[in-house]
Design a protein around this motif. Structure first.
Motif, short mmCIF file in Angstrom:
data_model
loop_
_atom_site.label_atom_id
_atom_site.label_comp_id
_atom_site.label_asym_id
_atom_site.label_seq_id
_atom_site.Cartn_x
_atom_site.Cartn_y
_atom_site.Cartn_z
N CYS A 1 0.85 -1.18 0.00
CA CYS A 1 0.00 0.00 0.00
C CYS A 1 0.89 1.24 0.00
CB CYS A 1 -0.88 -0.04 1.26
SG CYS A 1 -1.79 1.48 1.62
N VAL A 2 0.46 2.23 -0.75
CA VAL A 2 1.10 3.54 -0.65
C VAL A 2 0.03 4.51 -0.17
CG1 VAL A 2 2.30 5.41 -1.85
CG2 VAL A 2 2.70 3.03 -2.52
N PRO A 3 0.08 4.91 1.11
CA PRO A 3 -0.93 5.82 1.65
C PRO A 3 -0.77 7.23 1.09
CG PRO A 3 0.27 4.66 3.40
CD PRO A 3 1.03 4.47 2.13
N ILE A 4 -1.69 8.09 1.41
CA ILE A 4 -1.60 9.49 1.02
C ILE A 4 -0.43 10.12 1.77
CG2 ILE A 4 -2.79 11.73 1.15
CD1 ILE A 4 -5.38 10.14 0.55
N SER A 5 0.35 10.91 1.07
CA SER A 5 1.67 11.28 1.58
C SER A 5 1.65 12.07 2.88
CB SER A 5 2.44 12.06 0.52
OG SER A 5 1.73 13.25 0.19
N ASN A 6 0.68 12.92 3.11
CA ASN A 6 0.71 13.70 4.34
C ASN A 6 -0.17 13.10 5.44
OD1 ASN A 6 -1.72 14.27 3.14
ND2 ASN A 6 -1.67 16.47 3.56
N HIS A 7 -0.64 11.89 5.23
CA HIS A 7 -1.42 11.22 6.27
C HIS A 7 -0.48 10.56 7.28
CE1 HIS A 7 -5.55 10.81 4.09
NE2 HIS A 7 -5.21 12.06 4.35
N LEU A 8 -0.98 10.46 8.51
CA LEU A 8 -0.14 9.97 9.60
C LEU A 8 -0.59 8.61 10.14
CD1 LEU A 8 0.22 13.31 11.58
CD2 LEU A 8 1.89 12.27 10.04
N GLY B 1 9.66 5.56 3.52
CA GLY B 1 8.77 6.68 3.81
C GLY B 1 7.41 6.62 3.13
N SER B 2 7.24 5.65 2.20
CA SER B 2 5.99 5.69 1.46
C SER B 2 5.18 4.40 1.53
CB SER B 2 6.27 6.04 -0.01
OG SER B 2 7.15 5.11 -0.58
#
Lengths: 111, 114
Positions: free
Chosen positions: B23-30, B72-73
């Motif tokens: 999975c690649v989540p949305i970049s600014n989500h925590l 990081g992703s």
């Protein structure tokens, strides 16, 4: 046990009809209620409701929450075939990360 | 519009094999999550992940399951030794700090264990 119940389970209508989908819940530490539309795969976000009595609207879709009676409704007016999907209701709680989902309502809109 | 990306879309594996769902989540989500949906059943929570560690897990998430954010992703779900009952659609989701816009789900990976 926390519980989310949706009704009806299935609905078949003709284009142009108006539909109302129901979601009731029995949970502790309620934070918000979310509606999602699930077509082929990913649930896509429709609404998040946190306050009673405030209608949220997006085009032909609208939703409202009643925190006293513990339910929400999702209305779709002038339905189109593209509205055919499973509509999921989920409840978000304080003190936990998980969403609790209902079984969904399968809506089929025929021309 | 930002989206959560999952790969593969469909995986078939033999019972007992290990699988890794990506999975690649949305970049600014925590916050990151895995949910699963067995055919005809409700969407069920598996695990949440925040600040590089598991925040919460359900009773389904036993020792056969693990999650990792190797860089990081990417955010991965590993099932060590698959069972027939692991066959399901697995959804990754992410949210910002207060989930003010709800949780964004990926398009899912359909896992079939044979």
């Amino acid at each position: 046990e926390d519980k989310v119940v949706q009704s009806p389970l299935s609905l078949v209508v003709h284009e142009g009809d108006t539909v109302t989908l129901n979601c009731s819940y029995e949970v502790t530490n309620f934070r918000s209620l979310l509606w999602y539309k699930q077509e082929k795969k990913a649930p896509t976000f429709l609404f998040m409701l946190t306050s009673s009595g405030i209608e949220k609207k997006s085009g032909r879709l609208s939703s409202i929450l009643d925190k006293k009676e513990l339910f929400s409704i999702l209305n779709i007016t002038a339905t189109q075939t593209g509205d055919s999907a499973i509509y999921l209701c989920a409840v978000d709680l304080y003190n936990t990360d998980k969403l609790i989902f209902g079984t969904g309502t399968r809506l089929q809109v025929f021309p | 519009e930002p989206e959560v990306t999952q790969t593969p879309s469909h995986q078939v594996t033999q019972m007992g094999q290990e699988v890794i769902l990506r999975c690649v989540p949305i970049s600014n989500h925590l916050y990151f999550y895995w949910y699963r949906q067995i055919l005809g059943q409700k969407v069920e929570f598996l695990v949440s992940f925040y600040n590089n560690e598991i925040s919460e897990k359900s009773e389904i998430f036993d020792d056969q399951f693990s999650v990792e954010r190797p860089d990081g992703s990417n955010f991965t779900l590993k099932i060590r030794s698959t069972k027939l009952e692991d066959s399901a659609m697995y959804f990754c989701a992410s949210s910002d700090l207060v989930a003010q816009y709800g949780y964004t789900f990926g398009s899912g990976t359909r896992l079939t264990v044979v």
